[in-house]
Design a protein around this motif. Structure first.
Motif: not given
Length: 199
Positions: A127-156
């Motif tokens: 699942s997505c590291e931020i919103c926990k939504r299911r990912l189609a390819e979890p071995d390649l991707y960590r986020y389901c959307s741009i906003s989730c990656k922005v939140i992860a970036f702000e938390r780094k």
């Protein structure tokens, strides 16, 4: 001040800018799209473009005016009733690595905000590291959307974490590419065609 020390300061500034979120990105994610344009009350006037320079949404007729002639424009699409943007267009401005792309009208797109399908899952590894939504390819991707990656970036935790705006490494780009289909050779007819003998 020597030319070499000036060059070093410029490089340091570029590195610092790469570790920052673009100023326009927050407004881009919060804006609503596909409303009617009040300036152009004609057919197909939905606001599905975003001008990065002006920080505004507009319709296709607004973008043909001279005010936006040399501006950076992003086109917004709809996928599952949510706003998405072309992966190729967005990669010019931010690092889109680790964001799950979706197929929309034969085009790879990424969601601005989490899509409604693929709701929360119990398995954190898929699942997505931020919103926990299911990912189609979890071995390649960590986020389901741009906003989730922005939140992860702000938390780094530190500046040593990967920067938000970075040039993708070759390995990540290669992983995302689909494997080439090897075409099987077509079998030709055996020998030359022969006519039936005349009696």
């Amino acid at each position: 001040m020597s030319a070499s020390s000036n060059f070093v300061k410029q490089v340091e500034q570029v590195i610092q800018n790469k570790n920052q979120k673009p100023e326009w990105l927050e407004a881009f994610l919060q804006r609503t799209y596909f409303g009617s344009c009040s300036l152009h009350p004609i057919r197909r006037n939905e606001k599905n473009r975003y001008c990065i320079n002006c920080d505004s949404s507009a319709c296709q007729y607004c973008m043909t005016s001279t005010t936006h002639r040399h501006h950076k424009i992003l086109k917004i699409y709809r996928h599952v009733y949510k706003d998405v943007v072309s992966l190729g267009a967005m990669e010019k401005y931010i690092d889109c690595a680790e964001i799950q792309p979706y197929k929309c009208n034969k085009r790879l797109v990424i969601a601005l905000n989490p899509l409604p399908h693929g709701g929360p899952t119990l398995n954190a590894e898929t699942s997505c590291e931020i919103c926990k939504r299911r990912l189609a390819e979890p071995d390649l991707y960590r986020y389901c959307s741009i906003s989730c990656k922005v939140i992860a970036f702000e938390r780094k935790s530190s500046d040593l974490a990967p920067p938000f705006l970075s040039i993708q490494s070759l390995n990540k780009a290669e992983k995302r590419k689909k494997p080439l289909k090897i075409e099987q050779p077509q079998h030709k007819r055996k020998g030359k065609p022969q006519r039936a003998p005349f009696f």
